[in-house]
Design a protein around this motif. Structure first.
Motif, PDB file in Angstrom:
ATOM      1  N   ASN A  23      12.787  -0.958  -0.652  1.00 44.76           N
ATOM      2  CA  ASN A  23      11.543  -1.266   0.307  1.00 44.76           C
ATOM      3  C   ASN A  23      11.840   0.476   0.719  1.00 44.76           C
ATOM      4  O   ASN A  23      10.188   0.810   1.327  1.00 44.76           O
ATOM      5  CB  ASN A  23      12.405  -1.602   1.410  1.00 44.76           C
ATOM      6  N   LEU A  24      12.844   1.171   0.951  1.00 51.37           N
ATOM      7  CA  LEU A  24      12.892   2.304   1.863  1.00 51.37           C
ATOM      8  C   LEU A  24      10.608   3.674   0.738  1.00 51.37           C
ATOM      9  O   LEU A  24      10.547   4.204   1.179  1.00 51.37           O
ATOM     10  CB  LEU A  24      14.159   3.461   1.358  1.00 51.37           C
ATOM     11  N   GLY A  25      11.363   3.453  -0.255  1.00 46.25           N
ATOM     12  CA  GLY A  25       9.868   4.129  -1.176  1.00 46.25           C
ATOM     13  C   GLY A  25       8.555   3.496  -0.652  1.00 46.25           C
ATOM     14  O   GLY A  25       7.408   4.559  -0.167  1.00 46.25           O
ATOM     15  N   THR A  26       8.202   2.139  -0.635  1.00 53.36           N
ATOM     16  CA  THR A  26       6.985   2.281   0.331  1.00 53.36           C
ATOM     17  C   THR A  26       6.587   2.405   1.353  1.00 53.36           C
ATOM     18  O   THR A  26       6.009   2.014   2.118  1.00 53.36           O
ATOM     19  CB  THR A  26       6.494   0.326  -0.978  1.00 53.36           C
ATOM     20  N   GLY A  27       7.828   2.811   1.822  1.00 51.14           N
ATOM     21  CA  GLY A  27       7.954   2.131   3.412  1.00 51.14           C
ATOM     22  C   GLY A  27       7.220   3.429   3.598  1.00 51.14           C
ATOM     23  O   GLY A  27       6.703   4.339   4.301  1.00 51.14           O
ATOM     24  N   SER A  46      17.590   1.770  -1.807  1.00 54.11           N
ATOM     25  CA  SER A  46      16.255  -0.050  -1.556  1.00 54.11           C
ATOM     26  C   SER A  46      16.536   1.027  -0.680  1.00 54.11           C
ATOM     27  O   SER A  46      15.265   0.710   0.410  1.00 54.11           O
ATOM     28  CB  SER A  46      17.324  -0.593  -1.539  1.00 54.11           C
ATOM     29  N   LEU A  47      17.097   1.024   0.489  1.00 53.75           N
ATOM     30  CA  LEU A  47      17.202   1.495   1.942  1.00 53.75           C
ATOM     31  C   LEU A  47      17.348   2.659   2.054  1.00 53.75           C
ATOM     32  O   LEU A  47      18.769   2.879   1.622  1.00 53.75           O
ATOM     33  CB  LEU A  47      17.572   0.499   2.432  1.00 53.75           C
ATOM     34  N   PRO A  48      17.108   3.217   3.296  1.00 54.20           N
ATOM     35  CA  PRO A  48      18.121   4.993   3.762  1.00 54.20           C
ATOM     36  C   PRO A  48      19.134   4.389   4.146  1.00 54.20           C
ATOM     37  O   PRO A  48      18.780   3.221   4.931  1.00 54.20           O
ATOM     38  CB  PRO A  48      16.846   5.316   5.061  1.00 54.20           C
ATOM     39  N   SER A  49      19.428   5.242   4.708  1.00 52.52           N
ATOM     40  CA  SER A  49      21.213   4.777   4.707  1.00 52.52           C
ATOM     41  C   SER A  49      21.796   4.777   6.308  1.00 52.52           C
ATOM     42  O   SER A  49      22.294   4.987   6.956  1.00 52.52           O
ATOM     43  CB  SER A  49      22.489   6.503   4.321  1.00 52.52           C
ATOM     44  N   TYR A  82      14.975  -3.959  11.679  1.00 55.98           N
ATOM     45  CA  TYR A  82      14.555  -3.451  11.483  1.00 55.98           C
ATOM     46  C   TYR A  82      13.424  -2.840  12.426  1.00 55.98           C
ATOM     47  O   TYR A  82      13.536  -1.686  12.272  1.00 55.98           O
ATOM     48  CB  TYR A  82      13.101  -3.447   9.680  1.00 55.98           C
ATOM     49  N   LYS A  83      13.841  -3.877  13.151  1.00 54.69           N
ATOM     50  CA  LYS A  83      12.902  -3.165  14.552  1.00 54.69           C
ATOM     51  C   LYS A  83      13.348  -1.875  15.054  1.00 54.69           C
ATOM     52  O   LYS A  83      11.805  -1.706  15.369  1.00 54.69           O
ATOM     53  CB  LYS A  83      13.422  -4.453  15.485  1.00 54.69           C
ATOM     54  N   ASP A  84      13.902  -1.120  14.930  1.00 54.55           N
ATOM     55  CA  ASP A  84      15.273  -0.385  16.074  1.00 54.55           C
ATOM     56  C   ASP A  84      14.501   1.351  15.018  1.00 54.55           C
ATOM     57  O   ASP A  84      14.621   2.306  15.379  1.00 54.55           O
ATOM     58  CB  ASP A  84      16.635   0.156  16.539  1.00 54.55           C
ATOM     59  N   TYR A  85      14.318   1.046  13.966  1.00 55.22           N
ATOM     60  CA  TYR A  85      14.350   2.185  13.126  1.00 55.22           C
ATOM     61  C   TYR A  85      12.782   2.927  13.187  1.00 55.22           C
ATOM     62  O   TYR A  85      12.125   1.993  12.444  1.00 55.22           O
ATOM     63  CB  TYR A  85      15.023   1.333  10.950  1.00 55.22           C
ATOM     64  N   ASN A 124      11.335 -13.026  14.562  1.00 52.43           N
ATOM     65  CA  ASN A 124      10.153 -12.533  13.312  1.00 52.43           C
ATOM     66  C   ASN A 124      10.827 -10.746  13.496  1.00 52.43           C
ATOM     67  O   ASN A 124      11.381 -10.406  13.647  1.00 52.43           O
ATOM     68  CB  ASN A 124       8.808 -12.353  14.135  1.00 52.43           C
ATOM     69  N   TRP A 125      10.386 -10.902  12.362  1.00 47.67           N
ATOM     70  CA  TRP A 125      10.508  -9.387  11.619  1.00 47.67           C
ATOM     71  C   TRP A 125       9.834  -8.251  11.797  1.00 47.67           C
ATOM     72  O   TRP A 125       8.446  -8.592  11.938  1.00 47.67           O
ATOM     73  CB  TRP A 125      11.623  -8.922  10.409  1.00 47.67           C
ATOM     74  N   GLU A 126      10.621  -7.732  12.660  1.00 43.27           N
ATOM     75  CA  GLU A 126       9.485  -5.832  13.161  1.00 43.27           C
ATOM     76  C   GLU A 126       9.164  -4.690  12.367  1.00 43.27           C
ATOM     77  O   GLU A 126      10.788  -3.746  12.230  1.00 43.27           O
ATOM     78  CB  GLU A 126       9.452  -5.550  14.817  1.00 43.27           C
ATOM     79  N   LEU A 127       8.767  -4.183  11.433  1.00 43.05           N
ATOM     80  CA  LEU A 127       9.733  -3.327  10.233  1.00 43.05           C
ATOM     81  C   LEU A 127       8.989  -1.675  10.807  1.00 43.05           C
ATOM     82  O   LEU A 127       9.456  -0.906   9.755  1.00 43.05           O
ATOM     83  CB  LEU A 127       8.443  -3.040   8.708  1.00 43.05           C
ATOM     84  N   SER A 128       8.562  -1.668  11.861  1.00 45.73           N
ATOM     85  CA  SER A 128       8.416  -0.677  12.716  1.00 45.73           C
ATOM     86  C   SER A 128       8.409   0.477  11.148  1.00 45.73           C
ATOM     87  O   SER A 128       7.059   0.472  10.745  1.00 45.73           O
ATOM     88  CB  SER A 128       9.979   0.090  13.588  1.00 45.73           C
ATOM     89  N   ALA A 129       8.992   1.630  11.025  1.00 42.56           N
ATOM     90  CA  ALA A 129       9.189   2.763  10.259  1.00 42.56           C
ATOM     91  C   ALA A 129       8.466   2.233   8.646  1.00 42.56           C
ATOM     92  O   ALA A 129       7.681   3.038   8.372  1.00 42.56           O
ATOM     93  CB  ALA A 129       9.513   3.763   9.962  1.00 42.56           C
ATOM     94  N   LEU A 130       9.225   1.454   8.447  1.00 42.30           N
ATOM     95  CA  LEU A 130       9.042   0.641   6.836  1.00 42.30           C
ATOM     96  C   LEU A 130       7.871   0.294   6.934  1.00 42.30           C
ATOM     97  O   LEU A 130       7.969  -1.110   5.883  1.00 42.30           O
ATOM     98  CB  LEU A 130      10.447   0.910   6.584  1.00 42.30           C
ATOM     99  N   VAL A 131       6.824  -0.097   7.876  1.00 36.27           N
ATOM    100  CA  VAL A 131       5.984  -1.173   7.595  1.00 36.27           C
ATOM    101  C   VAL A 131       5.031  -1.204   6.397  1.00 36.27           C
ATOM    102  O   VAL A 131       5.267  -2.268   6.505  1.00 36.27           O
ATOM    103  CB  VAL A 131       5.536  -1.263   9.584  1.00 36.27           C
TER     104      VAL A 131
END
Length: 473
Positions: free
Chosen positions: A295-299, A250-253, A265-268, A354-361
């Motif tokens: 979420n990792l896959g779609t990001g 689901s998410l990167p380790s 997710y802000k700093d990723y 608020n959430w900032e999804l950065s690389a996984l936007v």
């Protein structure tokens, strides 16, 4: 030590609203308590799914659980409360020195794949509200008004819900807001909310456009379009990233939820994602070509499409989707918001970050309103929009009651019409969107109900019940 530890995998589609404790959850909480009380943290860790172990490694598991015990003591009693978002079993848990809420979700193998621990608060911070909704038959029927009130009367103060009702291709807007003890009508069709994982449909729409323009093929591997190799030369195709059959977690380790739980997710950034992909990427081969929401896959899909275009995800979505369908108020950049930005709330009604999804936007970072989303929904009814049509085509059968296209989940209605649906949730928002292309109907709901709220499931429930009122006509 932080007051909240949050390991949560948003937002798998879930339409279960049952509130009876399931046997698997009962066994899980009993084992969790037994291991915790006996300092058997390795036993707790052994209960985790592979994804959970990567998200919360053993050393961090020990650090949190031992710190919790030092501060609050052993667990003396626990009581099942309800299901949060249809999947998290929530327990009122009495420690020696405090009362906490422990929320556990399980995968298909009854392994813990989500853990949410926070100080306990009573289920409802406010009593049920007074119905102050306007009965305007030109917008909502009496039945629809009753459905709205029934599904929203115990949300906290300042909750807003914005609704688009599309019937036979025509759209009407309705909004509600709770002010103290009353739920009243609110003109919020232009107000901006986080839409969460509905973003995945837009990422898949960009993909579909690339496929139709012959830039790529669905079964092409993304490896050929990246500037660095994936670890162990793992092959990932565009199509399997879009329909969650890649076998990825689901998410990167290397994404640490505990460092910024309020904005996880802000700093990723891209460097972190590239480092994970090249050095730490893992895939469960047993899950490849099965449906495992990621979420990792779609990001990663959004990241790769942006790399191909050589522009940011914001510019990519603006040029290929938002401008195309006149979605003038949609963005991934909060600084671009010109309309009222509704603040997200936690379960008790406190404003949250608020959430900032950065690389996984590409997995959940879009901000929009129901006015813009209704334009996108109505465009689905036009057969000339071939990219939209491609996203709705079945690519995989999840089970007897749900298929998946590219982004969209496909479910049968009571009258056997085909509905395309996705929902979303972040720390301060919940959303749900369903369309019936055949009958040109749809319901879109945006809200500042927290994705972690025990009442978040009411947003999907409201969406489906309103959709059924259109189908019954």
């Amino acid at each position: 030590m932080k007051n909240i530890v949050l390991i949560i995998f948003i937002l798998a589609a879930n339409t279960s609203f049952g509130q009876t404790e399931k046997p698997a959850n009962k066994m899980a909480i009993e084992s969790f308590v037994e291991n915790y009380n006996s300092d058997n943290y390795e036993g707790v860790f052994s209960m985790f799914s592979p994804e959970m172990k990567r998200a919360l490694p053993f050393d961090k598991t020990v650090e949190f659980l031992s710190g919790l015990k030092t501060r609050e003591g052993k667990i003396s009693n626990w009581q099942f409360s309800n299901y949060v978002n249809g999947s998290y079993a929530s327990y009122k848990t009495e420690f020696e020195r405090a009362v906490w809420s422990i929320n556990i979700s399980l995968d298909d193998q009854s392994k813990i794949n989500g853990l949410f621990v926070k100080p306990f608060t009573e289920e409802s911070p406010t009593k049920k509200a007074i119905n102050g909704l306007l009965n305007n038959e030109n917008t909502v029927s009496k039945n629809q008004s009753e459905i709205l009130f029934e599904n929203s009367n115990n949300f906290p103060n300042q909750t807003q819900i914005a609704i688009a009702i599309i019937e036979n291709g025509d759209v009407k807007f309705y909004g509600i807001k709770r002010n103290n003890d009353t739920i009243s009508s609110e003109n919020n069709s232009k107000s901006i909310f986080e839409i969460g994982s509905i973003t995945k449909v837009f990422t898949s729409t960009v993909l579909a456009g690339y496929v139709l323009s012959k830039k790529i093929k669905l079964d092409d591997n993304i490896n050929d379009y990246l500037t660095f190799p994936l670890k162990d030369n793992i092959k990932l195709s565009f199509g399997e990233l879009a329909n969650h059959t890649s076998g990825l977690p689901s998410l990167p380790s290397n994404l640490d939820f505990t460092s910024h739980p309020e904005n996880p997710y802000k700093d990723y950034d891209d460097i972190d994602l590239e480092d994970y992909l090249s050095k730490s990427l893992e895939r469960d081969e047993n899950l490849k070509r099965t449906h495992q929401y990621s979420n990792l896959g779609t990001g990663l899909l959004g990241y790769t499409l942006s790399q191909i275009a050589g522009i940011s995800y914001e510019n990519l979505s603006q040029s290929l989707i938002f401008s195309e369908f006149n979605m003038l108020n949609s963005t991934v950049n909060p600084n671009n918001v010109t309309e009222i930005f509704v603040r997200g709330l936690d379960e008790e009604g406190n404003e949250v970050s608020n959430w900032e999804l950065s690389a996984l936007v590409g997995a959940g970072g879009i901000l929009s309103n129901v006015e813009d989303l209704s334009k996108f929904a109505i465009a689905q009814f036009n057969p000339s929009n071939k990219a939209l049509e491609l996203t709705r085509q079945k690519t995989f059968e999840i089970n007897d009651t749900m298929d998946v296209g590219l982004g969209w989940h496909i479910i049968p209605s009571h009258s056997d019409n085909e509905w395309h649906w996705h929902n979303g949730g972040t720390g301060g928002y919940s959303s749900s969107m369903v369309i019936d292309v055949k009958n040109k109907n749809g319901i879109i709901i945006l809200s500042n109900v927290s994705g972690f709220s025990s009442r978040m499931g009411n947003i999907d429930k409201l969406c489906f019940e309103l959709m059924e009122t259109l189908e019954s006509k």
